[in-house]
Design an enzyme around this catalytic site. Structure first.
Site, mmCIF file in Angstrom:
data_model
loop_
_atom_site.group_PDB
_atom_site.id
_atom_site.type_symbol
_atom_site.label_atom_id
_atom_site.label_comp_id
_atom_site.label_asym_id
_atom_site.label_seq_id
_atom_site.Cartn_x
_atom_site.Cartn_y
_atom_site.Cartn_z
ATOM 1 N N PHE A 1 -10.850 0.886 -2.677
ATOM 2 C CA PHE A 1 -10.532 1.142 -4.084
ATOM 3 C C PHE A 1 -9.225 0.488 -4.546
ATOM 4 C CE2 PHE A 1 -12.411 5.100 -2.174
ATOM 5 C CZ PHE A 1 -13.720 4.723 -2.411
ATOM 6 N N CYS A 2 -8.929 -0.681 -4.050
ATOM 7 C CA CYS A 2 -7.690 -1.391 -4.448
ATOM 8 C C CYS A 2 -6.460 -0.521 -4.246
ATOM 9 C CB CYS A 2 -7.764 -1.866 -5.896
ATOM 10 S SG CYS A 2 -9.036 -3.083 -6.169
ATOM 11 N N ALA A 3 -6.525 0.348 -3.250
ATOM 12 C CA ALA A 3 -5.359 1.157 -2.883
ATOM 13 C C ALA A 3 -5.393 1.263 -1.361
ATOM 14 C CB ALA A 3 -5.436 2.529 -3.540
#
Ligand code: PLP
Length: 459
Positions: A372-374
């Protein structure tokens, strides 16, 4: 039978609520969109407003014709609507951008040289990475496990920081866990130590009222496409001084007041102040108008009513998942912490990509799997795995049965009907109990149903 109360406000009308999608079995079902945190469906109201305006669309700024003037008015009125939506202070400004990532990069480009930026490593990459540029120093703070720990960590970092301009960047609601961050407390702490604050409201604004005046933050950023207005506009709003003192984000028409040839053959430029300084090029009037339409629609529906309904959906989801021991919810601040309608989990014995593929292929449910781009946050929550780097959101090993190095995220909002969550819970229960009905294979790093091979699950 749904156990969700029907006393609350109805879901807001969104496009795509009746779209039929094929299952791998050949049946068709209504698509259950449970990936709002990535991009929410368009509000019907936004779509209608854009359609009504479209015939009147014209060039913005400087056009002499009637439609140019009308479009310019709508563009500037959209700015006023966003000012109201965010409850901005007198001297704040609204700059239209492409989305949150663009807004935060714009702010990074406008920071005074030597600015020290503090950011928790748990942020979305859009909040984590724009500050890594020449002239800035970044302090990455370790993942806190409570609100109090977050405030204490920030205080400590700021107390030890040298003199000079400082910025603290924080998300309002996590795109991984949905958990709320203590924005007002963190802002107070930052201001006590002379640091300014930018709020990444990409996940907060679609679910909660955001009052810049009450939270005290210096800037706020959010995206239209997560706020039911997928027409390519976003916002950076807040204090004018640093923005007005900075070089324009993009050099070009609209950002300039005058451009003159000098005697020595060079070109002298006087840049605009205010939003125009950072909005060079032809503005995205439809995007801004759509975003303002969504702001109006959410404000009119009332965040109290929207939140009450969403909290009930969250409670139903959490209770349903808690009944399935194989499901492990990811949380930074503890399972009972306040959150918006975003929840990530892993399923024991399942690869997350396989599980998500089965939700889609066998139930018509659209969730997301990945990091999730984290990446630092998800790896912390999964137990500190350092796995092979992958593209934003891309699954890592995706073969059925392989251990999961990523997670599944379900997210929803103002347009979500009860049935989507009920179907999701039923699907999770059935997959965990009975396994997938189909076989799946890895195709280019994604798990997909193998239509050539399989049949239905035995009754
Ligand atoms: C918390 C958060 N911040 C920033 C972003 C980046 O938003 P955008 O892709 O619209 O620029 C996202 C997108 O998922 C997000 O969830």
């Amino acid at each position: 039978m749904s156990v969700i109360s029907t006393d609350l406000c109805a879901p807001l009308a969104v496009l795509g609520h009746d779209v039929q999608v094929p299952l791998v079995s050949g049946e068709k079902v209504t698509y259950a969109a449970l990936d709002y945190a990535a991009s929410s469906p368009a509000l019907q109201r936004v779509w209608d407003d854009v359609a009504a305006y479209a015939p009147y669309y014209g060039s913005v700024h400087r056009g002499a014709g009637y439609l140019s003037q009308l479009s310019t008015d709508l563009f500037e009125q959209s700015r006023r609507t966003v000012e109201e939506f965010l409850d901005l202070r007198e001297d704040d400004q609204v700059v239209f951008t492409r989305a949150t990532t663009d807004s935060l990069n714009l702010l990074a480009s406008a920071l005074p040289p030597g600015t020290r930026v503090l950011v928790f490593e748990t942020e979305h990459h859009a909040s984590l990475l724009p500050w890594r540029r020449t002239g800035l120093t970044v302090d990455f703070l370790r993942a806190p496990r409570s609100h109090a720990e977050a405030v204490a960590a920030l205080e400590e970092a700021l107390a030890g920081a040298p003199e000079g301009p400082k910025l603290f960047c924080v998300t309002g609601a996590s795109n991984v866990t949905g958990e709320l961050w203590p924005v007002a407390e963190l802002t107070e702490a930052a201001h006590r130590h002379g640091a300014r604050v930018v709020l990444d409201a990409a996940q907060l604004a679609p679910h909660h009222r955001v009052s810049v005046r009450e939270l005290g933050v210096d800037w706020v950023a959010f995206s239209g496409h997560k706020l039911y207005a997928p027409f390519g506009a976003g916002v950076l709003a807040g204090r004018s001084d640093w923005l007005d003192a900075a070089e324009p984000y993009l050099a070009g028409g609209g950002a300039t007041r005058t451009v003159a040839r000098e005697a020595d053959g060079s070109v002298a430029v006087e840049w605009n102040h205010g939003p125009a300084r950072h909005e060079a090029g032809s503005p995205n009037v439809i995007g801004a108008y759509a975003l303002a339409s969504a702001c109006r629609a959410l404000s009119e529906a009332g965040f109290d009513a929207l939140e009450a309904r969403e909290q009930q959906l969250i409670a139903r989801l959490k209770a349903g998942l808690a009944d399935i021991p194989e499901v492990k919810e990811l949380s930074l601040f503890g399972a009972d912490s306040a959150r918006v309608g975003v929840l990530s989990f892993v399923v024991q014995g399942w690869n997350s990509s396989h599980f998500s593929a089965a939700l889609s292929a066998e139930y018509g449910i659209g969730v997301r799997d990945g990091l999730f781009c984290a990446h630092p946050l998800v790896r912390t929550l999964l137990g500190g795995e350092e796995a092979t780097p992958s593209e934003c959101g891309a699954p890592e090993p995706s073969l059925p049965g392989e251990r999961s190095l990523n997670a599944i995220r379900v997210s929803f909002g103002a347009g979500t009907p009860d049935e989507h969550l009920e179907r999701f819970l039923r699907a999770v229960r059935e997959l965990v109990t009975d396994g997938a009905a189909w076989t799946y294979r890895n195709e280019g790093g994604r798990c997909v149903a193998d239509t050539a091979v399989s049949g239905a699950r035995p009754a």
